[in-house]
Write a protein that holds these residues in place. Structure first.
Motif, PDB file in Angstrom:
ATOM      1  N   UNK A 172      35.649  44.251 -21.268  1.00 41.47           N
ATOM      2  CA  UNK A 172      35.920  45.624 -20.844  1.00 41.47           C
ATOM      3  C   UNK A 172      36.879  45.680 -19.662  1.00 41.47           C
ATOM      4  N   UNK A 173      36.805  44.694 -18.746  1.00 38.00           N
ATOM      5  CA  UNK A 173      37.701  44.722 -17.588  1.00 38.00           C
ATOM      6  C   UNK A 173      39.163  44.583 -17.999  1.00 38.00           C
ATOM      7  N   UNK A 174      39.418  43.806 -19.044  1.00 38.62           N
ATOM      8  CA  UNK A 174      40.796  43.628 -19.497  1.00 38.62           C
ATOM      9  C   UNK A 174      41.340  44.931 -20.073  1.00 38.62           C
ATOM     10  N   UNK A 175      40.502  45.678 -20.782  1.00 36.27           N
ATOM     11  CA  UNK A 175      40.923  46.975 -21.314  1.00 36.27           C
ATOM     12  C   UNK A 175      41.172  47.955 -20.175  1.00 36.27           C
ATOM     13  N   UNK A 176      40.311  47.950 -19.164  1.00 34.02           N
ATOM     14  CA  UNK A 176      40.486  48.851 -18.025  1.00 34.02           C
ATOM     15  C   UNK A 176      41.788  48.570 -17.290  1.00 34.02           C
ATOM     16  N   UNK A 177      42.107  47.289 -17.101  1.00 34.98           N
ATOM     17  CA  UNK A 177      43.359  46.930 -16.437  1.00 34.98           C
ATOM     18  C   UNK A 177      44.555  47.344 -17.301  1.00 34.98           C
ATOM     19  N   UNK A 178      44.441  47.161 -18.627  1.00 33.41           N
ATOM     20  CA  UNK A 178      45.512  47.571 -19.530  1.00 33.41           C
ATOM     21  C   UNK A 178      45.739  49.075 -19.447  1.00 33.41           C
ATOM     22  N   UNK A 179      44.666  49.837 -19.310  1.00 32.68           N
ATOM     23  CA  UNK A 179      44.777  51.290 -19.212  1.00 32.68           C
ATOM     24  C   UNK A 179      45.499  51.700 -17.932  1.00 32.68           C
ATOM     25  N   UNK A 180      45.227  50.997 -16.832  1.00 31.44           N
ATOM     26  CA  UNK A 180      45.924  51.283 -15.575  1.00 31.44           C
ATOM     27  C   UNK A 180      47.423  51.089 -15.749  1.00 31.44           C
ATOM     28  N   UNK A 181      47.809  50.097 -16.530  1.00 29.52           N
ATOM     29  CA  UNK A 181      49.232  49.817 -16.766  1.00 29.52           C
ATOM     30  C   UNK A 181      49.859  50.780 -17.774  1.00 29.52           C
ATOM     31  N   UNK A 182      49.029  51.551 -18.463  1.00 29.73           N
ATOM     32  CA  UNK A 182      49.557  52.475 -19.454  1.00 29.73           C
ATOM     33  C   UNK A 182      49.953  51.812 -20.753  1.00 29.73           C
ATOM     34  N   UNK A 183      49.305  50.685 -21.095  1.00 27.44           N
ATOM     35  CA  UNK A 183      49.661  49.945 -22.304  1.00 27.44           C
ATOM     36  C   UNK A 183      49.124  50.660 -23.545  1.00 27.44           C
ATOM     37  N   UNK A 184      49.974  51.042 -24.497  1.00 24.98           N
ATOM     38  CA  UNK A 184      49.480  51.697 -25.703  1.00 24.98           C
ATOM     39  C   UNK A 184      48.813  50.732 -26.677  1.00 24.98           C
TER      40      UNK A 184
ATOM     41  N   UNK B 213      59.160  48.078 -10.891  1.00 28.93           N
ATOM     42  CA  UNK B 213      59.244  49.492 -11.231  1.00 28.93           C
ATOM     43  C   UNK B 213      58.969  49.815 -12.679  1.00 28.93           C
ATOM     44  N   UNK B 214      58.277  48.930 -13.411  1.00 30.55           N
ATOM     45  CA  UNK B 214      57.993  49.147 -14.827  1.00 30.55           C
ATOM     46  C   UNK B 214      56.521  49.437 -15.054  1.00 30.55           C
ATOM     47  N   UNK B 215      56.235  50.081 -16.180  1.00 31.88           N
ATOM     48  CA  UNK B 215      54.877  50.196 -16.685  1.00 31.88           C
ATOM     49  C   UNK B 215      54.839  49.500 -18.041  1.00 31.88           C
ATOM     50  N   UNK B 216      53.673  49.518 -18.673  1.00 29.97           N
ATOM     51  CA  UNK B 216      53.551  48.917 -19.996  1.00 29.97           C
ATOM     52  C   UNK B 216      53.745  49.939 -21.107  1.00 29.97           C
ATOM     53  N   UNK B 217      54.162  51.150 -20.770  1.00 31.28           N
ATOM     54  CA  UNK B 217      54.367  52.193 -21.765  1.00 31.28           C
ATOM     55  C   UNK B 217      55.415  51.764 -22.785  1.00 31.28           C
TER      56      UNK B 217
END
Length: 261
Positions: free
Chosen positions: A206-218, A190-194
């Motif tokens: 680029x794929x690693x950045x896209x996956x990070x964006x899905x997780x909401x990592x700042x 139940x966590x995000x990377x926010x």
């Protein structure tokens, strides 16, 4: 992990050595009876892998959209048999229909240049970190990389906050797989990377950045350098991209306002 005894050569002599090497096996991801992808991966944290891959590849948005998951161990590999709830299953089938047909080599199943590099999700504004947090987070990750310490042959992805320290870490022979396993672990808890640092032991494509964006990592921190497309994608997604982070130094490529010096 497997124990082996290779012949170790040095300029002075040769001798039998003891080493531990990681396992690597084909892992199929099957949705509602249809195989979608086969990845070469470490045979661990497979439930996390199924959930994380499904999330970062757009098959699901919430964990409850996976109705059931069966891990089938076969002679030739492992089959993750995922059954989606009705809406997610319909979206999956529609996507497969749109991607069907003859394709050239490269990104199989991709019909356009736009589809090859989809727009990454935009992360929320916020999440600021003291520069010393980068080193502290990386030291915590290194201490918890059990498989890497034994084999020196796997990647890791981890989440760290100043208040909690290391929240979660996953390892795999593949850098994408390690991040997907971490994504699955976070989704299932139940966590995000926010509000956290997302740490990688690999280069940043680029794929690693896209996956990070899905997780909401700042903030995304990697020990190696990024590609130019990864930098442009991080800039557009609002992600602070920290790369070449090792030995007490790092480069901030995008959104440097989150790093306090």
């Amino acid at each position: 992990m497997r124990r082996v005894e290779p012949m170790c050569w040095t300029a002075a002599a040769t001798a039998t050595a003891e080493r531990f090497i990681p396992e690597e096996t084909p892992v199929a991801l099957t949705y509602n009876g249809t195989t979608h992808a086969v990845m070469m991966a470490s045979p661990s944290d497979l439930e996390d892998f199924a959930y994380g891959f499904s999330l970062t590849e757009g098959q699901i948005e919430r964990p409850e959209q996976i109705r059931s998951l069966d891990v089938e161990i076969l002679d030739e590999g492992i089959d993750l048999r995922i059954w989606l709830e009705t809406d997610a299953a319909a979206r999956f089938l529609d996507r497969r229909r749109r991607l069907s047909g003859p394709t050239g080599c490269g990104l199989c199943g991709i019909e356009s240049l736009e589809a090859a590099v989809p727009t990454a999700a935009r992360v929320a504004v916020g999440g600021r970190f003291d520069a010393t947090s980068i080193g502290a987070a990386q030291r915590s990750m290194i201490d918890d990389q059990v498989l890497y310490q034994q084999t020196r042959a796997v990647h890791a992805a981890a989440l760290w906050t100043p208040a909690e320290g290391l929240v979660a870490l996953r390892e795999d022979v593949g850098r994408h797989n390690a991040l997907d396993k971490l994504a699955g672990a976070l989704l299932r808890s139940g966590r995000t990377a926010a509000g956290a640092l997302l740490l990688l032991t690999s280069r940043v494509s680029v794929e690693m950045v896209q996956k990070a964006a899905v997780l909401g990592a700042p903030v995304l921190v990697a020990v190696s350098a990024p590609t130019a497309l990864a930098v442009r994608t991080a800039e557009a997604a609002g992600i602070t991209l920290v790369a070449s982070a090792r030995d007490g130094r790092f480069d901030v490529h995008t959104h440097a306002e989150r790093i306090l010096v």
